[in-house]
Design an enzyme around this catalytic site. Structure first.
Site, PDB file in Angstrom:
ATOM      1  N   ALA A 259    -102.821  -9.155  31.909  1.00  0.00           N
ATOM      2  CA  ALA A 259    -102.257  -7.827  31.640  1.00  0.00           C
ATOM      3  C   ALA A 259    -103.155  -6.712  32.171  1.00  0.00           C
ATOM      4  O   ALA A 259    -104.262  -6.968  32.669  1.00  0.00           O
ATOM      5  CB  ALA A 259    -102.020  -7.660  30.145  1.00  0.00           C
ATOM      6  N   HIS A 260    -102.688  -5.489  32.018  1.00  0.00           N
ATOM      7  CA  HIS A 260    -103.414  -4.344  32.580  1.00  0.00           C
ATOM      8  C   HIS A 260    -104.782  -4.142  31.932  1.00  0.00           C
ATOM      9  O   HIS A 260    -104.953  -4.335  30.746  1.00  0.00           O
ATOM     10  CB  HIS A 260    -102.609  -3.046  32.515  1.00  0.00           C
ATOM     11  CG  HIS A 260    -101.970  -2.722  31.212  1.00  0.00           C
ATOM     12  ND1 HIS A 260    -101.202  -1.591  31.045  1.00  0.00           N
ATOM     13  CD2 HIS A 260    -101.972  -3.345  30.028  1.00  0.00           C
ATOM     14  CE1 HIS A 260    -100.764  -1.556  29.822  1.00  0.00           C
ATOM     15  NE2 HIS A 260    -101.207  -2.597  29.179  1.00  0.00           N
ATOM     16  N   ASN A 261    -105.728  -3.750  32.767  1.00  0.00           N
ATOM     17  CA  ASN A 261    -107.084  -3.410  32.335  1.00  0.00           C
ATOM     18  C   ASN A 261    -107.894  -4.588  31.807  1.00  0.00           C
ATOM     19  O   ASN A 261    -108.957  -4.406  31.234  1.00  0.00           O
ATOM     20  CB  ASN A 261    -107.057  -2.275  31.294  1.00  0.00           C
ATOM     21  CG  ASN A 261    -106.582  -0.960  31.903  1.00  0.00           C
ATOM     22  OD1 ASN A 261    -105.386  -0.685  31.960  1.00  0.00           O
ATOM     23  ND2 ASN A 261    -107.500  -0.177  32.411  1.00  0.00           N
TER      24      ASN A 261
END
Lengths: 347, 347, 347
Positions: free
Chosen positions: A235-237
């Site tokens: 997922a993001h980050n």
């Protein structure tokens, strides 16, 4: 290729006839005449008498062997090198830059890059020498790819993402799709723009149909030497690695950070916004809900120390019976108490 | 862009120097000079003294602050708007209809549609104005796509499916693959033709490599405003939404119907032919095997009310020890009974 | 199409007006006038009085029915045949070999093959008659595909893999990506070349975005008639089938062998290097960690016999309370013992 040539390539020595011709590598139990196999574990030693292989790679010289041997310091690593030697050179089919590929006029592509027909290279993309781009790959605007990468068919890399050198992207993986950010607002969701990117460092491998989301702000990072299997979700980050392995269908939720040399089993999940210490091992199908210390070994949902989870799992088999046993104890105590009460009462 | 311009765009007012130039948005803990950040929760308030940001968006005017502020009714929503403001306009690279795309002569495409090279637009496809089609996308026969959609690389939409307006399809997702219908017959399986389609309503987002199967008969439907993360599976004849979110790697089996405003965690699964009431929350990795009421909050496999499942999980840690404790009780009772028996016997 | 024509096609006979025109098939609860439905289970018999359908397919002639009937030996199979009859012929849009496809000069393609624009057919690929290749498909060097296969958009098949006849590959699936083999060596991983291939036998269906890895040596094999749903993971050197079904998001780790007629639920996982006996049933979300006998029926992680796992799950609901009950028993026993001790002490 003669056995002598292979031994020279491996830096080992031959015991037996070094002039025999080797057609390819094979597993010890299914090898045929003309093939070379290896013995990495004594567990497989009994196959040495039955194998049809013409030669075997060993760590330690074996006595009383009819087939030829190559003796090396590490038979397993040597066998990997032999596999490499006999790997079909499929990339050689992709030569130069196909005029049936789309390469944007602003893209900066090393003359030594191989781009197949039907690949799309967008505006301001940069690609380093020795990199191979297969058909139906899409590299969107501003993507940078290093040297000697292999990008298999149907991979897509979104705008502004950066790929290091010697990276292998298996078919259909997605680098830089939007992170899953939606803010609830007046009974609906509004999309939170994902304006960051993904950075894939050197020597990473990403599995088939794996997805790595771009950061909301900043970068999602897969560090040096990390290997992701198929259908993995990052997922993001998230930050993963270096030198971490994730088995198929595992996933990491947003903003979680993983240290180095972590091992994650298939279908395991890690929640968002936590940290996993280096050398941690997360067994298959686990659900990690809290930070993990270095060297932690966990299993289950929620993930517990492996030993504890195993004890619980063994105990669970006794649980249905335990319910009956406790009921029986209660009955006995109750009877006893009644008896005692009656006795007392009878005094 | 000046702080004043941003404040005007947000409908807020500036406290401090409104002429400063803002280069972009950033997280409060990593913002640099020239960047704007936001404070949505008091939990992060301590960062206000240490942040390097030049400006901060707040709900309530902050006292004693050296950096400039924009005061708005909802800082979080305002920050999302700022992200939108600074989003790179990658779509602008795809201009008009590329002559290296394939557009079937019978397709009806608005003149304002953007179609990249190497996209495939099949027979009788209709595409509304403002929609962007990226490379290596395949829209098969009779597909209809509304206005202002974004269809990222390597997406495929199968025959007869319908996509609303403002829909975002992330890379590699599949809309309208055949439902998994195979009837056992004389020791083999015969394929049940899947002659329905998929309907995606307005403002839906579908994640990377997510798969949505077409209905056997009728339609699989993803309703208005629903957001699906990556690698999600939606089986045939499922109805999801409106305004439902499903995190990555979750899945729904055939013919199940989900109401509005449902939240589904990562890797959760829902069995077929059931109904999930509105506002239900299904935690990550759960396995839902029965209908859920409105507002249900569940966890685990099989899914139980969250509170009950958590109690069980806490109790499980005591289970191995409990087995020993019950054994000890049994021994004591047994000893006592024997003792009593002996006493009685000795009478 | 008249009811009489349909009855002839099905080998059944009509009760009622055989001249009525049938527009298509529908589910019994949502059928409209002019449509045909079916009754496979007595459970749905009450719909016969309310359905708007003009005709129904039945196993046994129904009395007192106003709508027309087709009587056949197996209503379910007959209805599948009717679905097939009304299936839109989307493949007909792909005619001959598009000159906007890339077909390598060394590929051997039957004249009766259909290849869409933007498909890539690599060197020495062979494709049998009647096979349909959709857009954005990539078949790499030396791939062989049999007759009457359907390869949907964005599928990729890697070098040297072999596909049988009547195989259906749903959108985005990957056949022959590298197996996940990485040997730890001096603090990093070295890639173990995956020089085997994948063999897909006749009548197999592979779901959307499913991934099947090539073998390290030898072949990963999906045997005759096996059906894989979407987002399934098959690791290197696995053998599956014949006539086995795997539901969405399930996975099998390396070198595991599955016998025939096995059923695997969604999100289930099977560990590597084990064997699963024929007719075994593995429930959804299970984690199989050991060999399974023929006809085994298992559930849970780790997988246990279904009946045992269900008993445990029921018992678990009593566990938090059980802890209190045991505590109470201990208190009573302790009190009693103390009492006894005191009494004794008081003697």
């Amino acid at each position: 290729m003669t056995l002598k040539e292979i031994a020279t390539y491996l830096g080992g020595y031959v015991v037996g006839d070094d002039s025999i011709f080797i057609a390819g590598p094979a597993k010890i139990e299914s090898a045929k005449e003309g093939e070379i196999t290896f013995l990495s574990s004594l567990k497989y030693k009994h196959f040495l008498t039955s194998t049809q292989a013409s030669a075997v790679i060993v760590d330690t010289k074996q006595e009383n062997l009819t087939l030829a041997q190559i003796v090396v310091p590490n038979a397993y690593v040597a066998f990997v090198m032999v596999l490499k030697l006999f790997e079909p050179q499929s990339h050689s089919y992709i030569q130069g830059i196909s005029d049936q590929a789309f390469v944007h006029s602003t893209a900066i592509v090393d003359p030594d890059v191989h781009i197949a027909p039907l690949a799309y290279i967008g505006p301001n993309v940069k690609i380093g020498s020795g990199t191979v781009i297969y058909p139906n790959v899409s590299l969107l605007a501003e993507v940078q790819v290093g040297q000697d990468c292999i990008i298999y068919p149907n991979v897509s890399i979104r705008e502004h993402c950066r790929i290091g050198s010697r990276v292998i992207l298996q078919n259909g993986c997605v680098i830089g799709s939007d992170g899953f950010g939606h803010a609830p607002h007046e009974g609906a969701y509004i999309k939170i723009p994902q304006i960051g990117n993904v950075i894939i460092e050197d020597d990473v491998e990403v599995g088939a149909n794996t997805t790595i989301d771009r950061a909301t702000l900043g970068s999602t990072i897969v560090k040096e030497g990390t290997k992701l299997d198929n259908l993995v979700q990052i997922a993001h980050n998230v930050v993963v690695g270096p030198h971490t392995v994730m088995a198929a269908q595992s996933g990491i939720a947003g903003s979680t950070e993983l240290g180095e040399h972590i091992t994650i089993g298939g279908q395991a999940a890690i929640t968002g916004h936590i940290k996993i210490g280096k050398n941690a091992i997360i067994a298959a199908q686990s659900g990690v809900t809290k930070n993990l210390d270095e060297n932690a070994v966990v299993w289950g949902t929620p993930a517990l120390p492996l030993r504890q989870r195993k004890k619980i799992d063994v105990s669970l088999k006794y649980l249905p019976d335990l319910l009956k046993r406790v009921q029986k104890l209660e009955d006995e105590i109750h009877k006893h108490n009644k008896h005692t009460y009656n006795e007392t009462d009878g005094d």
